[in-house]
Design a protein around this motif. Structure first.
Motif, PDB file in Angstrom:
ATOM      1  N   GLY A   9       0.820  -1.218   0.000  1.00 29.39           N
ATOM      2  CA  GLY A   9       0.000   0.000   0.000  1.00 29.39           C
ATOM      3  C   GLY A   9       0.849   1.261   0.000  1.00 29.39           C
ATOM      4  O   GLY A   9       0.410   2.315   0.450  1.00 29.39           O
ATOM      5  N   GLY A  12      -0.272   4.912  -1.252  1.00 27.58           N
ATOM      6  CA  GLY A  12      -1.344   5.637  -0.558  1.00 27.58           C
ATOM      7  C   GLY A  12      -0.821   6.841   0.217  1.00 27.58           C
ATOM      8  O   GLY A  12       0.365   7.193   0.149  1.00 27.58           O
ATOM      9  N   TYR A  13      -1.719   7.447   0.958  1.00 31.28           N
ATOM     10  CA  TYR A  13      -1.423   8.697   1.686  1.00 31.28           C
ATOM     11  C   TYR A  13      -0.284   8.472   2.700  1.00 31.28           C
ATOM     12  O   TYR A  13       0.778   9.110   2.623  1.00 31.28           O
ATOM     13  CB  TYR A  13      -2.717   9.122   2.366  1.00 31.28           C
ATOM     14  N   GLY A  15       1.422   5.656   2.996  1.00 28.97           N
ATOM     15  CA  GLY A  15       2.474   4.900   2.313  1.00 28.97           C
ATOM     16  C   GLY A  15       3.503   5.808   1.650  1.00 28.97           C
ATOM     17  O   GLY A  15       4.715   5.606   1.803  1.00 28.97           O
ATOM     18  N   ASP A  34       1.458  -2.215  -4.593  1.00 31.06           N
ATOM     19  CA  ASP A  34       0.181  -1.497  -4.496  1.00 31.06           C
ATOM     20  C   ASP A  34      -0.612  -1.824  -5.753  1.00 31.06           C
ATOM     21  O   ASP A  34      -0.027  -2.058  -6.812  1.00 31.06           O
ATOM     22  CB  ASP A  34       0.445   0.029  -4.405  1.00 31.06           C
ATOM     23  N   ILE A  60      -3.003  -7.392  -2.800  1.00 32.26           N
ATOM     24  CA  ILE A  60      -2.551  -8.225  -1.671  1.00 32.26           C
ATOM     25  C   ILE A  60      -3.425  -9.473  -1.489  1.00 32.26           C
ATOM     26  O   ILE A  60      -3.019 -10.407  -0.827  1.00 32.26           O
ATOM     27  CB  ILE A  60      -2.440  -7.458  -0.325  1.00 32.26           C
ATOM     28  N   LEU A  81      -8.775  -0.812   2.487  1.00 28.63           N
ATOM     29  CA  LEU A  81      -9.869   0.099   2.136  1.00 28.63           C
ATOM     30  C   LEU A  81     -10.053   0.940   3.393  1.00 28.63           C
ATOM     31  O   LEU A  81     -10.399   0.417   4.450  1.00 28.63           O
ATOM     32  CB  LEU A  81     -11.144  -0.665   1.785  1.00 28.63           C
ATOM     33  N   SER A 120      -0.841  -1.436  10.212  1.00 25.74           N
ATOM     34  CA  SER A 120      -1.425  -0.110  10.426  1.00 25.74           C
ATOM     35  C   SER A 120      -2.861  -0.257  10.904  1.00 25.74           C
ATOM     36  O   SER A 120      -3.753  -0.564  10.129  1.00 25.74           O
ATOM     37  CB  SER A 120      -1.375   0.708   9.144  1.00 25.74           C
ATOM     38  N   PHE A 172      -2.897   4.432  14.626  1.00 24.37           N
ATOM     39  CA  PHE A 172      -2.680   5.839  14.277  1.00 24.37           C
ATOM     40  C   PHE A 172      -3.887   6.679  14.686  1.00 24.37           C
ATOM     41  O   PHE A 172      -5.036   6.259  14.545  1.00 24.37           O
ATOM     42  CB  PHE A 172      -2.509   6.019  12.763  1.00 24.37           C
ATOM     43  N   ALA A 173      -3.594   7.902  15.142  1.00 21.59           N
ATOM     44  CA  ALA A 173      -4.646   8.918  15.305  1.00 21.59           C
ATOM     45  C   ALA A 173      -5.120   9.323  13.903  1.00 21.59           C
ATOM     46  O   ALA A 173      -4.600   8.834  12.897  1.00 21.59           O
ATOM     47  CB  ALA A 173      -4.077  10.108  16.060  1.00 21.59           C
TER      48      ALA A 173
HETATM   49  N1  LIG Z   1      -5.322   8.255   7.144  1.00 18.02           N
HETATM   50  C1  LIG Z   1      -5.686   8.110   8.419  1.00 18.02           C
HETATM   51  O1  LIG Z   1      -6.181   9.046   9.080  1.00 18.02           O
HETATM   52  C2  LIG Z   1      -5.469   6.791   9.119  1.00 18.02           C
HETATM   53  C3  LIG Z   1      -5.696   6.756  10.488  1.00 18.02           C
HETATM   54  C4  LIG Z   1      -5.536   5.545  11.158  1.00 18.02           C
HETATM   55  C5  LIG Z   1      -5.118   4.418  10.456  1.00 18.02           C
HETATM   56  N2  LIG Z   1      -4.916   4.480   9.111  1.00 18.02           N
HETATM   57  C6  LIG Z   1      -4.479   3.251   8.416  1.00 18.02           C
HETATM   58  O2  LIG Z   1      -3.307   3.519   7.669  1.00 18.02           O
HETATM   59  C7  LIG Z   1      -3.306   2.738   6.463  1.00 18.02           C
HETATM   60  C8  LIG Z   1      -3.112   3.640   5.249  1.00 18.02           C
HETATM   61  O3  LIG Z   1      -4.150   4.604   5.182  1.00 18.02           O
HETATM   62  P1  LIG Z   1      -4.106   5.777   4.096  1.00 18.02           P
HETATM   63  O4  LIG Z   1      -4.758   6.957   4.684  1.00 18.02           O
HETATM   64  O5  LIG Z   1      -2.730   5.886   3.552  1.00 18.02           O
HETATM   65  O6  LIG Z   1      -5.079   5.176   2.967  1.00 18.02           O
HETATM   66  P2  LIG Z   1      -5.058   5.303   1.378  1.00 18.02           P
HETATM   67  O7  LIG Z   1      -6.418   4.949   0.934  1.00 18.02           O
HETATM   68  O8  LIG Z   1      -4.482   6.612   0.959  1.00 18.02           O
HETATM   69  O9  LIG Z   1      -4.013   4.182   0.919  1.00 18.02           O
HETATM   70  C9  LIG Z   1      -4.290   2.823   0.849  1.00 18.02           C
HETATM   71  C10 LIG Z   1      -3.420   2.222  -0.256  1.00 18.02           C
HETATM   72  O10 LIG Z   1      -3.666   0.819  -0.284  1.00 18.02           O
HETATM   73  C11 LIG Z   1      -3.772   0.415  -1.624  1.00 18.02           C
HETATM   74  N3  LIG Z   1      -4.601  -0.794  -1.668  1.00 18.02           N
HETATM   75  C12 LIG Z   1      -5.903  -0.923  -1.304  1.00 18.02           C
HETATM   76  N4  LIG Z   1      -6.320  -2.170  -1.506  1.00 18.02           N
HETATM   77  C13 LIG Z   1      -5.256  -2.867  -2.002  1.00 18.02           C
HETATM   78  C14 LIG Z   1      -5.063  -4.207  -2.415  1.00 18.02           C
HETATM   79  N5  LIG Z   1      -6.078  -5.102  -2.381  1.00 18.02           N
HETATM   80  N6  LIG Z   1      -3.844  -4.585  -2.849  1.00 18.02           N
HETATM   81  C15 LIG Z   1      -2.832  -3.680  -2.926  1.00 18.02           C
HETATM   82  N7  LIG Z   1      -2.954  -2.388  -2.564  1.00 18.02           N
HETATM   83  C16 LIG Z   1      -4.164  -1.988  -2.105  1.00 18.02           C
HETATM   84  C17 LIG Z   1      -4.425   1.585  -2.354  1.00 18.02           C
HETATM   85  O11 LIG Z   1      -4.163   1.561  -3.763  1.00 18.02           O
HETATM   86  C18 LIG Z   1      -3.758   2.768  -1.657  1.00 18.02           C
HETATM   87  O12 LIG Z   1      -2.576   3.148  -2.335  1.00 18.02           O
HETATM   88  C19 LIG Z   1      -4.614   1.954   6.471  1.00 18.02           C
HETATM   89  O13 LIG Z   1      -4.403   0.667   7.000  1.00 18.02           O
HETATM   90  C20 LIG Z   1      -5.491   2.749   7.410  1.00 18.02           C
HETATM   91  O14 LIG Z   1      -6.474   1.948   8.025  1.00 18.02           O
HETATM   92  C21 LIG Z   1      -5.072   5.642   8.421  1.00 18.02           C
END
Ligand SMILES: NC(=O)c1ccc[n+]([C@@H]2O[C@H](COP(=O)([O-])OP(=O)(O)OC[C@H]3O[C@@H](n4cnc5c(N)ncnc54)[C@H](O)[C@@H]3O)[C@@H](O)[C@H]2O)c1
Length: 324
Positions: A9, A12-13, A15, A34, A60, A81, A120, A172-173
């Motif tokens: 991942g 992502g944000y 990542g 990803d 994944i 997701l 995460s 994470f917050a």
């Molecule tokens: N952003 C927040 O505020 C926050 C807070 C607490 C926890 N988290 C956790 O941090 C992690 C990342 O969050 P984020 O904000 O970067 O989310 P995001 O949606 O920006 O990124 C998720 C990434 O995962 C990839 N992805 C999704 N399904 C996939 C699959 N089946 N196979 C391969 N890649 C896949 C997507 O393409 C994306 O690049 C998550 O586990 C989320 O639960 C985020």
């Protein structure tokens, strides 16, 4: 020999913020997997790190882990997701990706001899708290969404079923701040978008508590625990005690910088309310955060005012697009 971190991942944000920090601040080689649900632009700068960076496109749920994990020392899983709206829209996929595939990757990692698996998770697991006390890692988990449910179930399996490989669960917050993929469906960012576009912020459940953390501080938190988990399975909240905010306080920060009116409505759209302790990560590793919502709001406001962030980013960088 140089060690390798696999970031699931990584486009992502969180990542992309992590990959940037790993390449800049550490000597690790970085491999990203990803499926590019939200595109791959966010990864473009990292290809210049030549042999230290590699990218594999895959899901994944389906990827053959054998080649993927060859030579990998650490796995960080930030593929999911993310958030309740997308989990509600795709409930089957949410369980497959956030729970089943996460455990599948952890099992394959243990078989491949990976030293540590970092998962995460989220402070959303604390759900509803009636008390004004800070909740720590031993506090009761009250998931009130499918999203948090997939995270709590993942945690339980990871913390109990893995004996050979070190497991670190990071809760994470709520994130804010800029990274090469940004999201405008997060609390502070929605306030900023509405202040910028409508000159008005509508706050539901204004008195609810929410812990906040900058995306780059999350990246630093992940790097802090890499290779440092000596005690088997461990859980850490990632954030800081002084970034527990009431929603109205966040709205005020945004309104002050961008000049918007605030309307506070009694309806509670999202019942989450929790105030979290981040003492454990701070005491154990001396970890502290470097950003706060005032600085980040000013940075994002500057990016809006100069056109770096345009309507395409504001409205399309979300995990579920709003209808109409
Ligand atoms: N952003 C927040 O505020 C926050 C807070 C607490 C926890 N988290 C956790 O941090 C992690 C990342 O969050 P984020 O904000 O970067 O989310 P995001 O949606 O920006 O990124 C998720 C990434 O995962 C990839 N992805 C999704 N399904 C996939 C699959 N089946 N196979 C391969 N890649 C896949 C997507 O393409 C994306 O690049 C998550 O586990 C989320 O639960 C985020």
């Amino acid at each position: 020999m140089t060690e390798t971190v696999l970031v699931l991942g990584g486009a992502g944000y969180i990542g992309t913020a992590l990959v940037a920090r790993l390449l800049r601040d550490t000597k690790f080689n970085v491999r990203v997997l990803d499926d590019l649900m939200y595109g791959g632009d966010s990864l473009l700068p990292y290809f210049n790190f030549k042999e230290r960076f590699s990218f594999i496109r895959g899901d994944i749920r389906k990827v053959d882990p054998t080649g993927l994990l060859r030579g990998v020392d650490y796995v960080v899983n930030v593929a999911a997701l993310v958030g309740e709206p997308i989990c509600k829209k795709f409930p089957v996929e949410a369980t497959q990706i956030n729970l089943d595939a996460n455990i599948r990757m952890a099992e394959a990692s243990e078989r491949a001899g990976v030293k540590q698996f970092v998962f995460s998770s989220t402070c959303s697991n604390y759900g509803l708290s009636k008390s004004d006390e800070l909740i720590d890692e031993a506090g009761e988990l009250q998931p009130i969404s499918l999203y948090a449910e997939t995270k709590v179930q993942s945690e339980q399996k990871l913390l109990h079923d893995f004996k050979k490989m070190k497991v670190t669960v990071l809760r994470f917050a709520t994130a804010y701040g800029l990274a090469s993929r940004v999201r405008f469906d997060l609390l502070l960012h929605e306030f900023i978008r509405d202040a910028w576009k409508k000159k008005k912020i509508v706050v539901y459940g204004a008195e609810s508590w929410r812990p906040m953390v900058h995306v780059d501080d999350i990246a630093r938190g992940i790097i802090t625990v890499l290779g440092n988990n000596k005690d088997g399975a461990e859980v850490y909240n990632v954030g800081s005690n002084n970034q527990n905010f009431r929603k109205i306080e966040l709205a005020n920060i945004v309104a002050k910088r961008l000049g918007a009116e605030i309307e506070s409505l009694p309806t509670i759209k999202d019942p989450r309310n929790y105030k979290v302790s981040f003492d454990k990560i701070s005491k154990k590793f001396g970890y502290n955060t470097l950003f706060d919502p005032v600085i980040a709001t000013d940075q994002i406001a500057g990016a809006l005012e100069t056109g770096v962030i345009d309507d395409r980013i504001l409205f399309e960088s979300v995990n579920v697009k709003q209808e109409g």
